[in-house]
Design a protein around this motif. Sequence first.
Motif, PDB file in Angstrom:
ATOM      1  N   GLY A  22     -91.287  60.062 -46.046  1.00 30.35           N
ATOM      2  CA  GLY A  22     -90.996  58.645 -45.885  1.00 30.35           C
ATOM      3  C   GLY A  22     -90.328  58.045 -47.116  1.00 30.35           C
ATOM      4  O   GLY A  22     -89.407  57.221 -46.998  1.00 30.35           O
ATOM      5  N   ALA A  23     -90.772  58.466 -48.289  1.00 29.98           N
ATOM      6  CA  ALA A  23     -90.173  57.946 -49.516  1.00 29.98           C
ATOM      7  C   ALA A  23     -88.722  58.379 -49.648  1.00 29.98           C
ATOM      8  O   ALA A  23     -87.851  57.597 -50.046  1.00 29.98           O
ATOM      9  CB  ALA A  23     -90.988  58.414 -50.720  1.00 29.98           C
ATOM     10  N   PHE A  24     -88.431  59.633 -49.294  1.00 29.01           N
ATOM     11  CA  PHE A  24     -87.056  60.119 -49.384  1.00 29.01           C
ATOM     12  C   PHE A  24     -86.155  59.449 -48.348  1.00 29.01           C
ATOM     13  O   PHE A  24     -84.972  59.206 -48.616  1.00 29.01           O
ATOM     14  CB  PHE A  24     -87.024  61.646 -49.205  1.00 29.01           C
ATOM     15  N   VAL A  25     -86.683  59.162 -47.169  1.00 27.14           N
ATOM     16  CA  VAL A  25     -85.894  58.464 -46.153  1.00 27.14           C
ATOM     17  C   VAL A  25     -85.474  57.084 -46.667  1.00 27.14           C
ATOM     18  O   VAL A  25     -84.318  56.667 -46.537  1.00 27.14           O
ATOM     19  CB  VAL A  25     -86.679  58.348 -44.836  1.00 27.14           C
ATOM     20  N   LYS A  26     -86.414  56.365 -47.276  1.00 29.78           N
ATOM     21  CA  LYS A  26     -86.085  55.050 -47.844  1.00 29.78           C
ATOM     22  C   LYS A  26     -85.060  55.179 -48.969  1.00 29.78           C
ATOM     23  O   LYS A  26     -84.148  54.352 -49.098  1.00 29.78           O
ATOM     24  CB  LYS A  26     -87.361  54.386 -48.360  1.00 29.78           C
ATOM     25  N   GLU A  27     -85.206  56.222 -49.783  1.00 27.98           N
ATOM     26  CA  GLU A  27     -84.275  56.419 -50.889  1.00 27.98           C
ATOM     27  C   GLU A  27     -82.859  56.697 -50.385  1.00 27.98           C
ATOM     28  O   GLU A  27     -81.872  56.188 -50.933  1.00 27.98           O
ATOM     29  CB  GLU A  27     -84.760  57.581 -51.766  1.00 27.98           C
ATOM     30  N   LEU A  28     -82.758  57.505 -49.319  1.00 27.98           N
ATOM     31  CA  LEU A  28     -81.436  57.816 -48.767  1.00 27.98           C
ATOM     32  C   LEU A  28     -80.789  56.585 -48.144  1.00 27.98           C
ATOM     33  O   LEU A  28     -79.575  56.363 -48.286  1.00 27.98           O
ATOM     34  CB  LEU A  28     -81.555  58.933 -47.728  1.00 27.98           C
ATOM     35  N   LYS A  29     -81.581  55.778 -47.469  1.00 29.94           N
ATOM     36  CA  LYS A  29     -81.025  54.550 -46.883  1.00 29.94           C
ATOM     37  C   LYS A  29     -80.585  53.583 -47.972  1.00 29.94           C
ATOM     38  O   LYS A  29     -79.571  52.891 -47.834  1.00 29.94           O
ATOM     39  CB  LYS A  29     -82.047  53.904 -45.960  1.00 29.94           C
ATOM     40  N   ALA A  30     -81.329  53.546 -49.059  1.00 27.01           N
ATOM     41  CA  ALA A  30     -80.933  52.686 -50.171  1.00 27.01           C
ATOM     42  C   ALA A  30     -79.640  53.184 -50.824  1.00 27.01           C
ATOM     43  O   ALA A  30     -78.876  52.396 -51.391  1.00 27.01           O
ATOM     44  CB  ALA A  30     -82.051  52.631 -51.215  1.00 27.01           C
ATOM     45  N   ALA A  31     -79.391  54.502 -50.716  1.00 29.31           N
ATOM     46  CA  ALA A  31     -78.174  55.078 -51.300  1.00 29.31           C
ATOM     47  C   ALA A  31     -76.963  54.943 -50.391  1.00 29.31           C
ATOM     48  O   ALA A  31     -75.875  55.380 -50.755  1.00 29.31           O
ATOM     49  CB  ALA A  31     -78.412  56.551 -51.631  1.00 29.31           C
ATOM     50  N   GLY A  32     -77.165  54.369 -49.189  1.00 29.19           N
ATOM     51  CA  GLY A  32     -76.023  54.136 -48.301  1.00 29.19           C
ATOM     52  C   GLY A  32     -76.078  54.843 -46.974  1.00 29.19           C
ATOM     53  O   GLY A  32     -75.193  54.642 -46.139  1.00 29.19           O
ATOM     54  N   ALA A  33     -77.086  55.677 -46.727  1.00 26.82           N
ATOM     55  CA  ALA A  33     -77.188  56.371 -45.446  1.00 26.82           C
ATOM     56  C   ALA A  33     -77.596  55.385 -44.354  1.00 26.82           C
ATOM     57  O   ALA A  33     -78.557  54.632 -44.517  1.00 26.82           O
ATOM     58  CB  ALA A  33     -78.198  57.512 -45.537  1.00 26.82           C
TER      59      ALA A  33
END
Length: 351
Positions: free
Chosen positions: A291-302
């Motif tokens: 879940g943390a990585f999913v949020k990080e990827l969305k914050a990076a533009g995904a």
Amino acid sequence: MHFLDQAKIYVRAGAGGPGAVSFRREKYIQYGGPDGGNGGKGGDIIFEAVAGLNTLIDFRYTQHFKAQRGGHGSGKNRNGAAGEDLVIKVPVGTQVISDDDRETVLADLTEAGQRVTLLEGGLGGRGNASYKTSTNRAPRQHQPGMPTEELWVWLRLKLLADVGLVGLPNAGKSTFINQITNTKAKVGDYAFTTLRPQLGVVRHKNREFVLADIPGLIAGAAEGAGVGDRFLGHIERCRVLIHLIDVNGTDPAEALEIVEDELAAYGEGLDEKPRLIALNKIDTVDKELVGAFVKELKAAGAKRVFPISGATGKGLDALLDAVLEYLPAATVTERPAGEREESDDTPWSPL
């Protein structure tokens, strides 16, 4: 079979046959005259896209292709035979590129059965019979055949696939494509990357599409690092890209940025294609980290992130459902699973 996606070949069309100089000489024929026939046309160089081929390996061993020249004209007003066309069979998706600048596309064969005449054979020369006039009863001039055309060209294969699979080395692309297709890509418990593209057919919800996996990209691939970016040409025609990211990597957001930068550096519109981000190998970590990585990827533009496991198949249905959204509607409606056509109760009879 070895994979080869680039080859340089020499092609030459057939020259036209020369016309003949001949005079009619027969006993008891009071008046003779010129009867030299015309030369035949030379053969063309034709490229044909055929199904069932996915490599240019044959052109490594045969690199010179010459069409037949036209036949000579002869007496009794006989024209020379036309030279046979030379048909060069190539895989669907092959481009014929000029050797002068290695950029000009001379032909692009994207459909099975498509034919392109690259070089036309020379026209046959005129025989002396065609020069006869009322004031020139015995012409002795004739015309040589038109000279041939020749070229060095590059063949470049761009595999035709609906979906392209990209990512860093060891992101699990081979395991992923083995899970959803009948491909048997090499996998192992040590670090390595595939060295040639892989194609597989995915069947999902009564639909089929072709998936292409290319060797892993690393930072600087556009400048030639690793295997470089030469294989990115195989996903230029894809409708959507799946970017696979290893959840065990040092920084998924950094992995996302590296591949995005390489797609942009390559050009050809790859950075504008829709992309689905798949966070792979979630079976090896806990849900909180995923879940943390999913949020990080969305914050990076995904825009869309799909947690999946290529090894166990978890989450693949949701990802494949999203892929179908970017593909054209099926032309033939498939019958739902388990549904059968109504049977006719009329007893069978051979009469």
